[in-house]
Design an enzyme around this catalytic site. Structure first.
Site, PDB file in Angstrom:
ATOM      1  N   GLY A  52      -6.902 -10.191 -19.679  1.00  0.00           N
ATOM      2  CA  GLY A  52      -6.606 -10.529 -18.491  1.00  0.00           C
ATOM      3  C   GLY A  52      -5.195 -10.297 -18.036  1.00  0.00           C
ATOM      4  O   GLY A  52      -4.264 -10.889 -17.704  1.00  0.00           O
ATOM      5  N   ALA A  53      -5.121  -8.691 -18.226  1.00  0.00           N
ATOM      6  CA  ALA A  53      -3.641  -8.341 -18.209  1.00  0.00           C
ATOM      7  C   ALA A  53      -3.042  -7.631 -16.924  1.00  0.00           C
ATOM      8  O   ALA A  53      -2.299  -6.956 -16.885  1.00  0.00           O
ATOM      9  CB  ALA A  53      -3.741  -7.053 -19.471  1.00  0.00           C
ATOM     10  N   SER A  54      -3.821  -7.888 -16.073  1.00  0.00           N
ATOM     11  CA  SER A  54      -3.733  -6.883 -14.923  1.00  0.00           C
ATOM     12  C   SER A  54      -2.692  -7.506 -13.896  1.00  0.00           C
ATOM     13  O   SER A  54      -2.152  -6.860 -12.909  1.00  0.00           O
ATOM     14  CB  SER A  54      -4.997  -6.255 -13.995  1.00  0.00           C
ATOM     15  N   ASP A 100     -15.883  -6.517 -17.797  1.00  0.00           N
ATOM     16  CA  ASP A 100     -16.042  -7.961 -17.997  1.00  0.00           C
ATOM     17  C   ASP A 100     -15.770  -8.227 -19.325  1.00  0.00           C
ATOM     18  O   ASP A 100     -16.535  -8.190 -20.245  1.00  0.00           O
ATOM     19  CB  ASP A 100     -17.424  -8.581 -17.650  1.00  0.00           C
ATOM     20  N   TYR A 127      -6.147 -31.301 -10.587  1.00  0.00           N
ATOM     21  CA  TYR A 127      -6.087 -30.386 -11.732  1.00  0.00           C
ATOM     22  C   TYR A 127      -6.179 -31.113 -13.159  1.00  0.00           C
ATOM     23  O   TYR A 127      -7.266 -30.937 -13.679  1.00  0.00           O
ATOM     24  CB  TYR A 127      -4.528 -29.714 -11.447  1.00  0.00           C
TER      25      TYR A 127
HETATM   26  P1  NAI Z   1      -4.410 -14.052 -12.169  1.00  0.00           P
HETATM   27  O1  NAI Z   1      -5.396 -14.512 -11.117  1.00  0.00           O
HETATM   28  O2  NAI Z   1      -3.011 -13.401 -11.930  1.00  0.00           O
HETATM   29  O3  NAI Z   1      -4.892 -13.182 -13.362  1.00  0.00           O
HETATM   30  C1  NAI Z   1      -6.294 -13.216 -13.912  1.00  0.00           C
HETATM   31  C2  NAI Z   1      -6.495 -12.014 -14.914  1.00  0.00           C
HETATM   32  O4  NAI Z   1      -7.665 -12.174 -15.313  1.00  0.00           O
HETATM   33  C3  NAI Z   1      -6.560 -10.821 -14.049  1.00  0.00           C
HETATM   34  O5  NAI Z   1      -5.888  -9.925 -14.936  1.00  0.00           O
HETATM   35  C4  NAI Z   1      -7.974 -10.572 -14.007  1.00  0.00           C
HETATM   36  O6  NAI Z   1      -8.178  -9.167 -13.896  1.00  0.00           O
HETATM   37  C5  NAI Z   1      -8.628 -11.023 -15.389  1.00  0.00           C
HETATM   38  N1  NAI Z   1      -9.967 -11.318 -15.133  1.00  0.00           N
HETATM   39  C6  NAI Z   1     -10.481 -12.188 -14.366  1.00  0.00           C
HETATM   40  N2  NAI Z   1     -12.009 -12.201 -14.649  1.00  0.00           N
HETATM   41  C7  NAI Z   1     -12.168 -11.450 -15.599  1.00  0.00           C
HETATM   42  C8  NAI Z   1     -13.424 -10.938 -16.335  1.00  0.00           C
HETATM   43  N3  NAI Z   1     -14.524 -11.430 -15.909  1.00  0.00           N
HETATM   44  N4  NAI Z   1     -12.996  -9.838 -17.325  1.00  0.00           N
HETATM   45  C9  NAI Z   1     -11.841  -9.359 -17.614  1.00  0.00           C
HETATM   46  N5  NAI Z   1     -10.815  -9.566 -16.736  1.00  0.00           N
HETATM   47  C10 NAI Z   1     -10.908 -10.787 -15.820  1.00  0.00           C
HETATM   48  O7  NAI Z   1      -4.259 -15.680 -12.838  1.00  0.00           O
HETATM   49  P2  NAI Z   1      -2.927 -16.320 -13.523  1.00  0.00           P
HETATM   50  O8  NAI Z   1      -2.616 -17.513 -12.718  1.00  0.00           O
HETATM   51  O9  NAI Z   1      -2.336 -15.358 -14.112  1.00  0.00           O
HETATM   52  O10 NAI Z   1      -3.923 -17.270 -14.611  1.00  0.00           O
HETATM   53  C11 NAI Z   1      -4.002 -16.949 -16.064  1.00  0.00           C
HETATM   54  C12 NAI Z   1      -4.047 -17.909 -16.715  1.00  0.00           C
HETATM   55  O11 NAI Z   1      -2.670 -18.776 -16.457  1.00  0.00           O
HETATM   56  C13 NAI Z   1      -5.071 -18.720 -16.465  1.00  0.00           C
HETATM   57  O12 NAI Z   1      -5.645 -19.511 -17.552  1.00  0.00           O
HETATM   58  C14 NAI Z   1      -4.602 -20.133 -15.561  1.00  0.00           C
HETATM   59  O13 NAI Z   1      -5.228 -21.342 -15.435  1.00  0.00           O
HETATM   60  C15 NAI Z   1      -3.149 -19.988 -16.255  1.00  0.00           C
HETATM   61  N6  NAI Z   1      -2.220 -20.955 -15.486  1.00  0.00           N
HETATM   62  C16 NAI Z   1      -1.672 -20.434 -14.400  1.00  0.00           C
HETATM   63  C17 NAI Z   1      -0.852 -21.118 -13.540  1.00  0.00           C
HETATM   64  C18 NAI Z   1      -0.410 -20.567 -12.185  1.00  0.00           C
HETATM   65  O14 NAI Z   1       0.438 -21.508 -11.569  1.00  0.00           O
HETATM   66  N7  NAI Z   1      -0.811 -19.550 -11.775  1.00  0.00           N
HETATM   67  C19 NAI Z   1       0.213 -22.318 -14.181  1.00  0.00           C
HETATM   68  C20 NAI Z   1      -0.165 -22.431 -15.710  1.00  0.00           C
HETATM   69  C21 NAI Z   1      -1.386 -21.755 -16.097  1.00  0.00           C
HETATM   70 NA    NA Z   2      -3.247 -13.323 -15.839  1.00  0.00          NA
END
Ligand code: NAI
Ligand code: NA
Length: 398
Positions: free
Chosen positions: A47-49, A110, A237
């Site tokens: 999930g690095a992007s 994926d 949440y």
């Molecule tokens: P984001 O949407 O910015 O990043 C999601 C990442 O997952 C992206 O790199 C995307 O390409 C990747 N991804 C999604 N489906 C995929 C798949 N099938 N295969 C490979 N890669 C896939 O989201 P965010 O907010 O950075 O979330 C990351 C984590 O942090 C989650 O577990 C979220 O619940 C948690 N989090 C987020 C907070 C927020 O306020 N945004 C607060 C606390 C935790």
């Molecule tokens: Na992320």
């Protein structure tokens, strides 16, 4: 072509390559201004992007000087469509890493699938030998799993309550107006499916696959991200369908630390701050809370973005000696957000916020600035009038 934002509700269907690059650079510059971290050497980020995963990768590379492999699920440009922001982010990250002699490769596909796990293992084996850190930062709406008979089953996650419906203030992102929303309770099946997608099962599958293949270093650290937040968001949440998945994620950390004790694996869940990302924008009620939170935290000089949060995770929490945990065994990066003096002020504004005072009560401008920045728009120093080549290569994918 000239690339403009095309916003539809909580999503933007275009992304700006130079803007995304500048946004990645801002985070790298921040990281390089901090003290370096004696941390991991070879890091896999799933999930690095974008969001927290991208910032984790930036911390690993530019604070610890680690080699990084990033797994993401992004789309290249095609015809008149731009690539996704995450695609441009990966391209930019690799370019900046290479400029400083840092190894960085990307696997696009994926992460839930067997094939992507195998491709990743192959790459680690060939280039790095082992990884000593695995960041699990997926935020996904669905997960496809193969049944024993080889038939694909797709589970979808929902953002609903558990038990009772919940009515609350929210913000209509199309009109910037305060509205009432009622979030309906999830069915048992929807809860189970949300746990399947956003719980710890796939994280554990990854660790097991890496371990079996012999590419997980002894004493490796693995971390996944969670959120708790204030009581007003509990129904949607912490105690909602996503909260059930996060509970499972936390249990998985404890299970893995026990199960891999002889390997010295340390599995953690870090509770992060609420921030504008593509994922959080999709949650009802949360964007209004975030806008009020931003206002208060900026006024109190406590505001952080993803890069600041991930720097503290690496430098102050994970790699500073003893890892401090709360009573539930989790790392708390939401410590500033949850300070009583922050929450008291947020709650006061929350109770009184309405259409008439929205601009004074909440940092709507800050919310939207961050939102546009996710897609590479409204970034300082970027020439949005210039002609853009939408097609960008991620060097390691060529
Ligand atoms: P984001 O949407 O910015 O990043 C999601 C990442 O997952 C992206 O790199 C995307 O390409 C990747 N991804 C999604 N489906 C995929 C798949 N099938 N295969 C490979 N890669 C896939 O989201 P965010 O907010 O950075 O979330 C990351 C984590 O942090 C989650 O577990 C979220 O619940 C948690 N989090 C987020 C907070 C927020 O306020 N945004 C607060 C606390 C935790
Ligand atoms: Na992320």
């Amino acid at each position: 072509m000239r690339i403009e934002p095309r916003v539809k509700g909580f999503i933007c269907t275009t992304a700006h390559p130079e803007g995304c690059k500048a946004h990645v650079k801002q985070q790298i510059d921040y990281m390089k201004q901090q003290d370096t971290t004696e941390g991991p050497k070879s890091v896999l980020v799933i999930g690095a992007s974008s969001g927290y995963g991208l910032a984790s990768r930036i911390a690993a590379a530019f604070s610890c000087r680690a080699a990084t492999i990033g797994v993401a699920f992004e789309k290249a440009a095609r015809g008149s469509r731009t690539a996704t922001a995450g695609w441009y982010n990966c391209a930019a990250f690799e370019e900046f890493a290479a400029a400083e002699g840092l190894y960085a490769k990307t696997i696009n596909g994926d992460a839930f699938s067997r094939e992507i796990k195998e491709q990743t293992i192959e790459l680690i084996r060939r280039d790095l030998g082992t990884v000593d850190m695995v960041v699990y930062s997926l935020a996904a709406p669905r997960r496809t799993v193969m049944s024993r008979e080889g038939a694909p089953i797709t589970y979808s996650s929902v953002l609903k309550t558990v038990g009772q419906p919940y009515t609350s203030k929210s913000i209509d992102l199309r009109t910037n107006q305060v509205t009432q929303v009622t979030v309906e309770p999830a069915t048992e099946e929807e809860i189970d499916n949300t746990v399947k997608v956003m719980g710890g099962e796939d994280w554990q599958d990854w660790i097991a696959a890496l371990d079996e293949a012999g590419v997980l270093a002894d004493g490796a650290v693995t971390v996944a991200y969670s959120y708790i937040g204030p009581e007003l968001t509990f129904p949607i949440y912490r105690n909602g369908s996503i909260g059930m998945a996060k509970r499972h994620l936390s249990q998985t950390a404890a299970t893995m630390t026990k199960e891999y004790r002889d390997r010295g694996l340390q599995a953690y869940v870090s509770v992060n701050k609420a921030l504008v990302t593509q994922s959080s924008s999709a949650i009802p009620i949360v964007p209004l809370y975030i806008s009020i939170l931003y206002k208060i935290m900026k006024e109190m000089d406590l505001h952080e973005g993803c890069a600041q949060q991930m720097y503290r995770l690496f430098h102050d929490k994970l790699y500073s000696g003893e890892v401090a945990l709360d009573q539930d065994g989790q790392i708390r990066l939401d410590d500033y957000e949850m300070r009583p003096e922050v929450q008291e002020r947020v709650m006061k504004l929350w109770e009184n916020v309405c259409d008439e005072n929205l601009q004074e009560s909440a940092d709507i401008q800050g919310y939207w600035d961050d939102f546009y920045a996710l897609f590479g728009f409204r970034i300082q120093g970027v020439d949005y009038e210039a002609d853009q080549e939408a097609d960008r290569v991620i060097p390691s994918l060529c």
